[in-house]
Design a protein around this motif. Structure first.
Motif, PDB file in Angstrom:
ATOM      1  N   UNK A  22       0.856  -1.178   0.000  1.00  7.10           N
ATOM      2  CA  UNK A  22       0.000   0.000   0.000  1.00  7.10           C
ATOM      3  C   UNK A  22       0.899   1.238   0.000  1.00  7.10           C
ATOM      4  N   UNK A  23       0.646   2.154  -0.915  1.00  6.07           N
ATOM      5  CA  UNK A  23       1.445   3.376  -0.962  1.00  6.07           C
ATOM      6  C   UNK A  23       1.173   4.222   0.272  1.00  6.07           C
ATOM      7  N   UNK A  24       2.245   4.671   0.901  1.00  9.39           N
ATOM      8  CA  UNK A  24       2.128   5.529   2.082  1.00  9.39           C
ATOM      9  C   UNK A  24       2.335   6.984   1.693  1.00  9.39           C
ATOM     10  N   UNK A  25       3.489   7.275   1.077  1.00 15.75           N
ATOM     11  CA  UNK A  25       3.821   8.663   0.782  1.00 15.75           C
ATOM     12  C   UNK A  25       4.991   8.715  -0.203  1.00 15.75           C
ATOM     13  N   UNK A  26       4.982   9.706  -1.116  1.00 19.19           N
ATOM     14  CA  UNK A  26       6.184   9.925  -1.916  1.00 19.19           C
ATOM     15  C   UNK A  26       7.252  10.590  -1.055  1.00 19.19           C
ATOM     16  N   UNK A  27       8.501  10.236  -1.314  1.00 18.48           N
ATOM     17  CA  UNK A  27       9.640  10.840  -0.634  1.00 18.48           C
ATOM     18  C   UNK A  27      10.405  11.673  -1.662  1.00 18.48           C
TER      19      UNK A  27
END
Length: 143
Positions: A22-27
């Protein structure tokens, strides 16, 4: 019409990816994902934004930013879940795209004192609410 993207789940962000994480956040230069299999509570993957397979394919600046992304994600895992140790794994044998597994390890937990198991059985899958809670803890720690 064929896609210009390589047949890579990280590049295409297709069902193969959403089945696993599951995608959390772009870094800065990558994306942080929560691995759905949660034998190791809080296990994540940091995937580089472009389709490369090896660290040496990155420029010095890109390598520095990717390493910063990995360290930032690991720091957030430590804050959110307080593991005794975080294991790092960059394999790409069967999935040629630069990504780093971040695997929190807990004393007396699964695989303590040895290498983590990539796909443990039986799988420890969670409810949607439980995934959301882990993601919320990580996002809070990243803020």
């Amino acid at each position: 019409m064929t896609s210009p993207l390589p047949d890579c789940l990280y590049c295409r962000k297709d069902q193969r990816l959403t089945d696993l994480m599951i995608e959390i956040v772009p870094l800065q230069v990558s994306t942080l994902y929560l691995f759905k299999e949660q034998t190791y509570r809080g296990r994540c993957v940091v995937a580089y934004r472009d389709h490369v397979n090896e660290l040496f394919e990155l420029s010095d600046a890109e390598l520095s930013l990717f390493t910063q992304d990995v360290a930032r994600a690991a720091r957030a895992m430590k804050t959110a879940f307080n593991p005794a140790k975080i294991n790092y794994g960059a394999y790409s044998d069967k999935l040629p795209h630069l990504h780093m597994h971040l695997v929190p390890k807990y004393v007396d937990g699964p695989s303590w004192g040895t290498t983590f198991t990539m796909m443990p059985e039986p799988k420890q899958l969670l409810t949607d609410d439980a995934y959301a809670a882990l993601i919320a803890e990580l996002r809070k720690a990243l803020a």
